[in-house]
Scaffold this active site. Sequence first.
Site, mmCIF file in Angstrom:
data_model
loop_
_atom_site.group_PDB
_atom_site.id
_atom_site.type_symbol
_atom_site.label_atom_id
_atom_site.label_comp_id
_atom_site.label_asym_id
_atom_site.label_seq_id
_atom_site.Cartn_x
_atom_site.Cartn_y
_atom_site.Cartn_z
ATOM 1 N N GLU A 1 0.801 -1.226 0.000
ATOM 2 C CA GLU A 1 0.000 0.000 0.000
ATOM 3 C C GLU A 1 0.834 1.277 0.000
ATOM 4 O O GLU A 1 0.465 2.257 -0.628
ATOM 5 C CB GLU A 1 -0.947 0.008 1.216
ATOM 6 C CG GLU A 1 -2.120 -0.926 1.033
ATOM 7 C CD GLU A 1 -2.795 -1.283 2.339
ATOM 8 O OE1 GLU A 1 -4.006 -1.111 2.438
ATOM 9 O OE2 GLU A 1 -2.098 -1.750 3.243
ATOM 10 N N ASP B 1 -2.561 -4.730 3.536
ATOM 11 C CA ASP B 1 -2.735 -5.038 4.955
ATOM 12 C C ASP B 1 -3.727 -6.179 5.172
ATOM 13 O O ASP B 1 -4.665 -6.377 4.392
ATOM 14 C CB ASP B 1 -3.238 -3.799 5.710
ATOM 15 C CG ASP B 1 -2.180 -2.715 5.782
ATOM 16 O OD1 ASP B 1 -0.983 -3.045 5.676
ATOM 17 O OD2 ASP B 1 -2.547 -1.539 5.937
ATOM 18 N N ASP C 1 -6.432 -6.818 6.817
ATOM 19 C CA ASP C 1 -7.709 -6.501 7.434
ATOM 20 C C ASP C 1 -8.725 -6.339 6.309
ATOM 21 O O ASP C 1 -8.406 -6.531 5.136
ATOM 22 C CB ASP C 1 -7.618 -5.242 8.308
ATOM 23 C CG ASP C 1 -7.099 -4.023 7.546
ATOM 24 O OD1 ASP C 1 -7.071 -4.057 6.287
ATOM 25 O OD2 ASP C 1 -6.722 -3.041 8.188
ATOM 26 N N GLU D 1 -10.189 -3.755 4.971
ATOM 27 C CA GLU D 1 -9.873 -2.730 3.982
ATOM 28 C C GLU D 1 -8.716 -3.170 3.098
ATOM 29 O O GLU D 1 -8.733 -2.966 1.878
ATOM 30 C CB GLU D 1 -9.541 -1.416 4.685
ATOM 31 C CG GLU D 1 -9.420 -0.252 3.728
ATOM 32 C CD GLU D 1 -9.340 1.096 4.434
ATOM 33 O OE1 GLU D 1 -9.332 2.104 3.742
ATOM 34 O OE2 GLU D 1 -9.300 1.098 5.676
ATOM 35 N N TYR E 1 1.377 -4.982 13.123
ATOM 36 C CA TYR E 1 0.308 -4.182 12.517
ATOM 37 C C TYR E 1 -0.499 -3.477 13.591
ATOM 38 O O TYR E 1 -0.906 -4.079 14.588
ATOM 39 C CB TYR E 1 -0.597 -5.079 11.682
ATOM 40 C CG TYR E 1 -1.559 -4.325 10.807
ATOM 41 C CD1 TYR E 1 -1.111 -3.322 9.961
ATOM 42 C CD2 TYR E 1 -2.915 -4.610 10.833
ATOM 43 C CE1 TYR E 1 -1.993 -2.627 9.152
ATOM 44 C CE2 TYR E 1 -3.804 -3.920 10.021
ATOM 45 C CZ TYR E 1 -3.335 -2.928 9.182
ATOM 46 O OH TYR E 1 -4.210 -2.241 8.393
ATOM 47 N N ARG F 1 -3.471 -1.778 13.397
ATOM 48 C CA ARG F 1 -4.942 -1.757 13.366
ATOM 49 C C ARG F 1 -5.434 -3.147 13.702
ATOM 50 O O ARG F 1 -5.568 -4.012 12.841
ATOM 51 C CB ARG F 1 -5.448 -1.301 11.997
ATOM 52 C CG ARG F 1 -5.166 0.154 11.714
ATOM 53 C CD ARG F 1 -5.825 0.646 10.429
ATOM 54 N NE ARG F 1 -5.574 2.062 10.240
ATOM 55 C CZ ARG F 1 -4.522 2.558 9.582
ATOM 56 N NH1 ARG F 1 -3.639 1.719 9.068
ATOM 57 N NH2 ARG F 1 -4.350 3.853 9.460
ATOM 58 N N HIS G 1 -5.200 -11.419 13.804
ATOM 59 C CA HIS G 1 -4.168 -10.440 14.121
ATOM 60 C C HIS G 1 -3.607 -10.689 15.511
ATOM 61 O O HIS G 1 -4.233 -11.303 16.355
ATOM 62 C CB HIS G 1 -4.747 -9.026 14.088
ATOM 63 C CG HIS G 1 -5.156 -8.587 12.712
ATOM 64 N ND1 HIS G 1 -5.908 -7.475 12.498
ATOM 65 C CD2 HIS G 1 -4.914 -9.121 11.505
ATOM 66 C CE1 HIS G 1 -6.112 -7.325 11.199
ATOM 67 N NE2 HIS G 1 -5.524 -8.315 10.584
#
Length: 942
Positions: free
Chosen positions: A18, A104, A106, A108, A333, A335, A380
């Site tokens: 990203e 990532d 997740d 999103e 990570y 988030r 996570h």
Amino acid sequence: MSPTSETAHGGRRLVIVESPAKAKTIKGYLGPGYIVEASVGHIRDLPSGAAEVPDKYTGEVRRLGVDVENDFQPIYVVNADKKAQVRKLKELLAESDELFLATDEDREGEAIAWHLQEVLKPKVPVHRMVFHEITKDAIRAAVENPRELNTRMVDAQETRRILDRLYGYEVSPVLWKKVMPKLSAGRVQSVATRLVVERERERIAFRSAEYWDLTSTFSTGRKGDASDPSTLLARLNTVDGRRVAQGRDFNSTGQLKSEVLHLDEANARALATALADTAFAVRSVESKPYRRSPYAPFRTTTLQQEASRKLGFGAKATMQVAQKLYENGFITYMRTDSTTLSETAITAARAQVTQLYGAEYLPDKPRTYAGKVKNAQEAHEAIRPSGDRFRTPAETGLTGDQFRLYELIWKRTVASQMKDAVGNSVTVKIAGTSSDGRVAEFSASGKTITFHGFMKAYVEGADDPNAELDDRERRLPQVGEGDALSAEEISVDGHATKPPARYTEASLVKELEEREIGRPSTYASIIGTILDRGYVFKKGTALVPSFLSFAVVNLLETHFGRLVDYDFTARMEDDLDRIARGEAQAVPWLRRFYFGEGDDQAGAAAAVGNGEGDHLSGLKDLVTDLGAIDAREISSFPVGDGIVLRVGRYGPYIERGEKDSENHQRADVPEEMAPDELTVEYAEELLAKPSGDFELGADPVSGNQIVAKDGRYGPYVTEVLPEGTPKTGKNAVKPRTASLFKSMTLDTVTLDEALKLMSLPRVVGVDAEGVEITAQNGRYGPYLKKGTDSRSLTEEDQLFSITLDEALAIYAQPKQRGRAAAKPPLKELGTDPVSGAPVVVKDGRFGAYVTDGETNATLRTDDSVEEITPERGYELLAEKRAKGPVKKKTAAKKAPAKKAAAKKTTTAAAAKKTVAKKTAAKKAPAKKATAKAAASASAADE
């Protein structure tokens, strides 16, 4: 297969992440044969305006960017600023043998990976590469163990995005029509705003209660030491067995909630006098074991809260700094909803406990922490230092905010694997009989920690700055039941109950999470949105709602109650999570939310896994029937005594009486005022201030009337030109105007002063070369002007008093180049916890700013020099540091002249193409009016 075996045979792999920073770090771990490129965030999204929608779509589809009539099909477009990057990715992919989507891990990130696949249309094998830390081992393991794209996560993220678009684009126009243009509504931002507004309503309705009590310093008569103090401080607990009222015994209206003894000042002082010669003795000593377990490792929200308490960071600044730490391989990570640590992390933490604190601080078994967050993504880990061996803060080489945040994460992680803190808590009750026969009992509490355990490494902060932290000891004298004590001093203390504290960023994040509203990973952006929209502003660290937010929330509560209902929003979050788990279907759920369903369809909705109960209703009907919404009523709030606050298109104001009536009064309200400060008394003061135009009289020369007015840039005087005076064209006449001096006010300025002000600029004289020198009043204050050479004056009165000799003396001095002499600071805030340098508030060219001598941060519109706190100053500096240095623009290099001839043919061909494009552009049909509406709307919950 090793990460390099295939590349050794000529294979080439394209890895897309990203961010450029992440790409640079990962490239260093993968080596040759791998091309690592960034998508730079999202490459594709719903259109930001109707102009971006392909021409084949019309009507509602063009406005919303979603085809609600055809299973809510989204219209995705490549962002204009990403087209060049997409082109580059396609070129790299054309030269690659495999594609790794390494966004990532997740929802999103999964959606970004899906969009990349949809846009790039790869014809080579595609792999989903996931990792939760950027270390060499983790990246290589991710390459060797790719997985398939998780379509459930993509569906859930798409549904969330479509939902937020429908909410924002349908409800926001209602706010434009009924409150003010350019406002926005959002699924979570509106609820977050409502929370802040409701807290302010509680503060407005709050009525303080006064109560009194006694505190006494008791002495044992012994010589004390650190382990056995000679005195203790105790507070009055009961009188004749009745408990004395404390703040918790009063409700918000100032009334007692329970049967307790309410002491006023007279009674408290009388009791203190009656106890002056009383013999006191220990009535009881109660000792209990004290035990405190470590805190769980950080997840997103707890990191934001603790960074706010301990480092003064806002949620946004915390995530910016954490992002850099993650991308550079220092932490996992950031988030995440999980408090889980991997076996590798537990082993690393336990090793450092032994190494740094000793084996006696290490529990026999590793500690595990169960996730408390509903629907947490347990794949996570918690936020922790990366790698299988944690680097101590000193080993990282980090500095500034990154060092401080890493140190916080490191300490919390290590402490989570340490032993409990243990000790004893003691309560001592002391009693005596007053001279008038009343039995007064005082109470004191103490705490001793015999083994600090995890507190050696870390102690959590508190939202209340006055709260006592866990590692605080309070040692009491070693006394037993019946021991005699003497009262050295008895003081009488008055107290007043306080309104509920406003939310801070940390406490609002905590409240949203506890109510299960929104996703923790979005809280920083949500808080940023409500601040940017002007719904909330900051005073120190407190979040204060604006008057505008009161009008917005009032409308939403009255006419869209379910959309800002806390339970409704939480249930929507549950539904979205069930879609992510495959337990519910997106299209039926969206249909029910947008169009609503009758009773005959409720069973069908439940059958497809959309649950029972009517917590989804038809949004379309809600935004269609707006006739019942009275815009004036929505934006009006009674203050008292016939005074009403109104939120107008140009800001808040108060008025009393009907407009155009004889008794009508009106006054503007400062936009930066906290709503709970607008009392009837203050409103009366505002109404009593002079407003409107003040006629000062006629100019004896021109005969024109001179008036004083309050303008956008402050009070000023001007002349009223006769009717028929041309205002436009070459013969236009402009009225003379002049700003009032700082020492003047609208209701005291005289005609003579006004004429004097309007006579400026004043000719002071001419220099030896015949160049005229004038004295003028400008935006930045009074100054002299000679040709193009300007010199500042120190006082406004000098405009009329300065002589030619004095002016020439000023010009005789060399003009100061660059920075002016440093002005004294406006305010001193203390020592910055990052740089260790003193922080002051200074006045700069563009307004007040805070500085520690190295970093400068301009005060925001909601900050004031008078009210800014040290914590707010440190926060502004932290946010500025988190953004990093401003990148300087580099001028494009010109091509050498000798190459121009060779490119002439190509340039001519390109010119023809450009002309052709312009011709085609002229023939393009005009966009409909709805395009503007869609372009302006904003669904902030992304």
